[in-house]
Scaffold this motif. Structure first.
Motif, PDB file in Angstrom:
ATOM      1  N   ARG A 243       0.828  -1.203   0.000  1.00 47.30           N
ATOM      2  CA  ARG A 243       0.000   0.000   0.000  1.00 47.30           C
ATOM      3  C   ARG A 243       0.865   1.256   0.000  1.00 47.30           C
ATOM      4  O   ARG A 243       0.565   2.234  -0.696  1.00 47.30           O
ATOM      5  CB  ARG A 243      -0.945  -0.002   1.205  1.00 47.30           C
ATOM      6  CG  ARG A 243      -1.781  -1.255   1.320  1.00 47.30           C
ATOM      7  CD  ARG A 243      -3.116  -1.015   1.993  1.00 47.30           C
ATOM      8  NE  ARG A 243      -4.060  -0.413   1.071  1.00 47.30           N
ATOM      9  CZ  ARG A 243      -5.349  -0.170   1.358  1.00 47.30           C
ATOM     10  NH1 ARG A 243      -5.808  -0.463   2.565  1.00 47.30           N
ATOM     11  NH2 ARG A 243      -6.142   0.356   0.464  1.00 47.30           N
ATOM     12  N   VAL A 244       1.934   1.233   0.767  1.00 44.80           N
ATOM     13  CA  VAL A 244       2.829   2.399   0.807  1.00 44.80           C
ATOM     14  C   VAL A 244       3.554   2.558  -0.527  1.00 44.80           C
ATOM     15  O   VAL A 244       3.695   3.683  -1.043  1.00 44.80           O
ATOM     16  CB  VAL A 244       3.821   2.268   1.975  1.00 44.80           C
ATOM     17  CG1 VAL A 244       4.856   3.387   1.935  1.00 44.80           C
ATOM     18  CG2 VAL A 244       3.073   2.302   3.315  1.00 44.80           C
ATOM     19  N   ILE A 245       3.996   1.442  -1.116  1.00 41.56           N
ATOM     20  CA  ILE A 245       4.621   1.520  -2.429  1.00 41.56           C
ATOM     21  C   ILE A 245       3.600   1.984  -3.469  1.00 41.56           C
ATOM     22  O   ILE A 245       3.932   2.736  -4.394  1.00 41.56           O
ATOM     23  CB  ILE A 245       5.241   0.175  -2.827  1.00 41.56           C
ATOM     24  CG1 ILE A 245       6.415  -0.161  -1.900  1.00 41.56           C
ATOM     25  CG2 ILE A 245       5.723   0.207  -4.282  1.00 41.56           C
ATOM     26  CD1 ILE A 245       7.032  -1.529  -2.145  1.00 41.56           C
ATOM     27  N   GLY A 246       2.351   1.566  -3.313  1.00 42.71           N
ATOM     28  CA  GLY A 246       1.303   2.040  -4.215  1.00 42.71           C
ATOM     29  C   GLY A 246       1.168   3.548  -4.170  1.00 42.71           C
ATOM     30  O   GLY A 246       1.004   4.211  -5.204  1.00 42.71           O
ATOM     31  N   TRP A 247       1.238   4.110  -2.956  1.00 46.63           N
ATOM     32  CA  TRP A 247       1.196   5.571  -2.854  1.00 46.63           C
ATOM     33  C   TRP A 247       2.431   6.196  -3.499  1.00 46.63           C
ATOM     34  O   TRP A 247       2.327   7.216  -4.200  1.00 46.63           O
ATOM     35  CB  TRP A 247       1.094   6.016  -1.398  1.00 46.63           C
ATOM     36  CG  TRP A 247       1.378   7.489  -1.261  1.00 46.63           C
ATOM     37  CD1 TRP A 247       2.438   8.069  -0.657  1.00 46.63           C
ATOM     38  CD2 TRP A 247       0.601   8.556  -1.811  1.00 46.63           C
ATOM     39  NE1 TRP A 247       2.380   9.446  -0.787  1.00 46.63           N
ATOM     40  CE2 TRP A 247       1.255   9.767  -1.487  1.00 46.63           C
ATOM     41  CE3 TRP A 247      -0.581   8.612  -2.548  1.00 46.63           C
ATOM     42  CZ2 TRP A 247       0.772  11.011  -1.878  1.00 46.63           C
ATOM     43  CZ3 TRP A 247      -1.065   9.855  -2.944  1.00 46.63           C
ATOM     44  CH2 TRP A 247      -0.400  11.030  -2.594  1.00 46.63           C
ATOM     45  N   ALA A 248       3.593   5.602  -3.309  1.00 51.54           N
ATOM     46  CA  ALA A 248       4.804   6.119  -3.951  1.00 51.54           C
ATOM     47  C   ALA A 248       4.671   6.070  -5.468  1.00 51.54           C
ATOM     48  O   ALA A 248       5.116   6.985  -6.171  1.00 51.54           O
ATOM     49  CB  ALA A 248       6.025   5.322  -3.492  1.00 51.54           C
ATOM     50  N   ARG A 249       4.043   5.019  -5.978  1.00 49.72           N
ATOM     51  CA  ARG A 249       3.801   4.940  -7.423  1.00 49.72           C
ATOM     52  C   ARG A 249       2.866   6.062  -7.877  1.00 49.72           C
ATOM     53  O   ARG A 249       3.077   6.667  -8.939  1.00 49.72           O
ATOM     54  CB  ARG A 249       3.188   3.579  -7.788  1.00 49.72           C
ATOM     55  CG  ARG A 249       4.204   2.458  -7.872  1.00 49.72           C
ATOM     56  CD  ARG A 249       3.596   1.209  -8.514  1.00 49.72           C
ATOM     57  NE  ARG A 249       4.651   0.265  -8.884  1.00 49.72           N
ATOM     58  CZ  ARG A 249       5.338   0.316  -9.993  1.00 49.72           C
ATOM     59  NH1 ARG A 249       5.096   1.294 -10.861  1.00 49.72           N
ATOM     60  NH2 ARG A 249       6.267  -0.581 -10.265  1.00 49.72           N
ATOM     61  N   ARG A 250       1.845   6.354  -7.112  1.00 49.11           N
ATOM     62  CA  ARG A 250       0.920   7.437  -7.474  1.00 49.11           C
ATOM     63  C   ARG A 250       1.635   8.777  -7.433  1.00 49.11           C
ATOM     64  O   ARG A 250       1.472   9.616  -8.328  1.00 49.11           O
ATOM     65  CB  ARG A 250      -0.292   7.436  -6.541  1.00 49.11           C
ATOM     66  CG  ARG A 250      -1.318   8.514  -6.869  1.00 49.11           C
ATOM     67  CD  ARG A 250      -2.569   8.359  -6.018  1.00 49.11           C
ATOM     68  NE  ARG A 250      -3.314   7.165  -6.386  1.00 49.11           N
ATOM     69  CZ  ARG A 250      -4.157   7.091  -7.423  1.00 49.11           C
ATOM     70  NH1 ARG A 250      -4.342   8.160  -8.191  1.00 49.11           N
ATOM     71  NH2 ARG A 250      -4.803   5.983  -7.690  1.00 49.11           N
ATOM     72  N   ALA A 251       2.449   9.019  -6.414  1.00 50.13           N
ATOM     73  CA  ALA A 251       3.205  10.268  -6.320  1.00 50.13           C
ATOM     74  C   ALA A 251       4.174  10.394  -7.483  1.00 50.13           C
ATOM     75  O   ALA A 251       4.367  11.484  -8.038  1.00 50.13           O
ATOM     76  CB  ALA A 251       3.950  10.335  -4.986  1.00 50.13           C
TER      77      ALA A 251
END
Length: 476
Positions: A258-266
Motif C-alpha cells: 500500500r505504501v509503495i502504491g502511494w509512492a507509485r501514485r506520487a
C-alpha cells in the motif's frame, strides 16, 4: 546520438534524461529556428511601435524600475545586459540539473513567448557542450528563478544582448520545471528497487503469500497499489511454501504494497506535472503574436514565474520516500530480531547492528519530508517567494536516505536468508546473490562501510541510467 528539438513538446522527461543525465548532444530543428526568427521580427516591430508604453523589462527596467519608461539611449543600454539579480552561496546544483535548466529555458523560445534572436538561441544550446557555471542550491528566496538563472547565464550573456532578450533569459520558472523533472527522473527506477528489496525482505521474514494475494488488487480499488501487489507477488513466487509463517507477518510487511502504491501514485503525478512544466511558457512578460492579438501582438505581464505545480509535487515525492524509509526501518528491526533472524543466527552481533544505521537514515528522511510553503518576500511589489529549489533539495535528501536504507534492508535480508540456508525465489536470486557478492557473509566490520556503499551503488545503477527501462536484476 543527437536529440533534435522541434517544438516545446519535445522537452520531455525522456529527452531530458538523454541530454542532461546521459550527455547526448542537442540541436534545434531548422523549422523551429525559422519560427524563432519570424517571431523575433514580430516582437521587434511591436516594441518599435509601442516604445512609449510600459513594457516590463523591455521599455522599462525591472523591479521598481518598471514604473518609468526609458528613453531611447537608456533603453538601448539596458537591452544589452541581463537585468540585475541577487546572488547566493553554498553547495552547487548537480551538473545534470543545471543542464536541465538550459533545456527548460527553451520552452518560452519554442512557444514564441520569449523572443530571442537565433544567434542567442544557438549560444544557449552551446552551453550544453561546455562546463556550466556553478549554480548554488541554497538561499533561493526570490519569486521565480532569477538568482539561479543569474548565476547560470550572466557571465555568458551579459553585455551581448538586444532588446527584450535579458528579461526573456532571466525571468520565468525554468529552474522550477527542471527541479521537478530531475526529481521525477531520480524516482523513476527507485520504485522498482523498492519493490525488489521489500519483496526480498518479505521472503526473509517468511511472510505468507496471502498478504500479496491477487484478490487484494480488486479489493483495494487503486491501480497503483494493484501494480505494487502484482510486482511483489511475482517476485516472491515459488513452489516451496514450507517456510511461510502460519500467522500474520508484522504490520510493516503487510503495509508495504500500500505504501509503495502511494509512492507509485506520487511518482506518476510528478512525471505528469514535470512534462507540463518543462514544455509550458513561464516568462514574465510574454509576447503573443499578431495572429493571436492583432494587429501587432501584445506584451502580457503575468505570474508565470510561479509554477504552482512544482513545490507541492516535490513535497509529495519527499513524503512518499520518507514514509517508505520509516517502513524499511521497521522491517530491518523485525528481520534482525526475529527468532530465526540475524541476532539468532550470527555468532555475535555484527551485520544485525545495521538496524542502528537504518534508524539514522529513517530520521534523515523524516527531517527532509516537511512542507515547502510560499515564502514571504519584501514589503513592495516582490512580496512573496517561491520555494522550488528548497523543495527539490528536501526531495533529493529524502530520496538519498531511502536509497541508503534500501541498501541496508537488502543486506540484512540477504544475510538472514544466507545464515538460515533458505532458498531465494528465482526472480530475486540475482539481486540477493549480487548483494552478497558486494557484502559477503562473514565480512570483517572494518569493511562494512565500503561494502554497504557498494550495495548502494548496485541499487542506484538503473536509477542513474535514467532512461533504462530495466536493471540487471529486473522483474523478469
Amino acid at each position: 546520438m543527437t536529440v533534435v528539438i522541434d517544438t516545446s513538446d519535445d522537452l520531455t522527461l525522456d529527452n531530458v534524461a538523454r541530454v542532461a543525465w546521459m550527455g547526448e548532444q542537442c540541436r534545434i530543428s531548422d523549422r523551429a529556428l525559422a519560427a524563432i526568427r519570424s517571431r523575433r521580427d514580430e516582437f521587434v516591430e511591436f516594441v518599435e511601435q509601442n516604445a512609449d508604453r510600459h513594457l516590463y523589462g523591455i521599455t522599462t527596467k525591472h523591479h521598481v524600475g518598471a514604473k518609468s519608461v526609458l528613453g531611447a539611449d537608456s533603453r538601448a543600454e539596458f537591452a544589452t545586459r541581463l537585468p540585475s539579480t541577487p546572488a547566493t552561496v553554498g553547495p552547487r546544483l548537480p551538473e545534470r540539473l543545471a543542464r536541465t535548466i538550459v533545456l527548460a529555458r527553451l520552452a518560452d523560445v519554442l512557444n514564441g513567448t520569449a523572443c530571442l534572436r537565433v544567434e542567442t538561441v544557438h549560444r544557449l544550446i552551446e552551453l550544453l557542450d561546455s562546463n556550466l557555471p556553478p549554480v548554488p542550491a541554497r538561499g533561493n528566496g526570490e519569486p521565480g528563478d532569477i538568482i539561479a538563472l543569474g548565476h547560470l547565464l550572466r557571465t555568458r550573456f551579459d553585455g551581448t544582448l538586444e532588446i527584450g532578450e535579458g528579461m526573456a533569459l532571466i525571468n520565468g520558472s525554468p529552474v522550477a520545471a527542471a527541479a521537478l523533472g530531475d526529481a521525477a527522473l531520480a524516482g523513476r527506477h527507485r520504485i522498482t528497487v523498492m519493490e525488489q528489496v521489500m519483496a526480498l525482505a518479505a521472503v526473509a521474514i517468511n511472510a505468507p503469500a496471502a498478504h500479496y494475494a491477487p484478490e487484494l488488487e480488486a479489493a483495494w480499488r487503486d491501480e497503483h497499489q494493484a501494480e505494487a501487489l502484482h510486482n511483489i507477488r511475482r517476485l516472491m513466487e515459488t513452489d516451496d511454501h514450507s517456510s511461510e509463517l502460519p500467522y500474520q507477518a508484522p504490520v510493516s510487511f503487510r503495509s508495504g504494497p500500500r505504501v509503495i502504491g502511494w509512492a507509485r501514485r506520487a511518482q506518476a503525478a510528478a512525471e505528469e506535472c514535470a512534462e507540463i512544466a518543462l514544455s509550458a511558457s513561464s516568462n514574465n512578460p510574454i509576447f503573443v503574436g499578431p495572429t493571436v492579438h492583432p494587429p501587432l501582438g501584445a506584451i502580457l505581464s503575468n505570474g508565470g514565474y510561479h509554477n504552482s505545480l512544482v513545490a507541492p509535487t516535490l513535497d509529495s515525492l519527499a513524503r512518499s520516500w520518507a514514509d517508505t524509509c520509516q517502513l524499511i526501518t521497521a522491517q530491518v528491526n523485525r528481520i534482525v530480531e526475529d527468532p530465526g533472524g540475524l541476532v539468532a543466527t550470527e555468532p555475535e552481533s555484527q551485520v544485525s547492528l545495521l538496524y542502528m544505521t537504518s534508524a539514522g537514515w529513517a530520521e534523515e528522511a523524516r527531517v527532509a519530508a516537511t512542507t515547502s510553503l510560499i515564502g514571504l518576500g519584501g514589503a513592495g511589489q516582490t512580496d512573496t517567494g517561491t520555494p522550488d529549489l528548497l523543495a527539490w533539495r528536501k526531495a533529493h535528501d529524502a530520496g538519498a536516505a531511502l536509497d541508503n536504507n534500501l541498501a541496508v534492508l537488502g543486506v540484512v535480508s540477504s544475510h538472514a536468508l544466507a545464515r538460515k540456508g533458505q532458498a531465494v525465489p528465482h526472480r530475486l536470486a540475482v539481486l540477493s546473490r549480487q548483494i552478497l557478492q558486494r557484502f559477503p557473509v562473514g565480512s570483517a566490520p572494518v569493511d562494512y562501510g565500503a561494502h554497504l556503499e557498494s550495495v548502494v551503488d548496485l541499487l542506484a545503477r538503473s536509477r542513474d541510467a535514467a532512461a533504462a527501462p530495466a536493471s540487471e536484476f529486473a522483474n523478469t
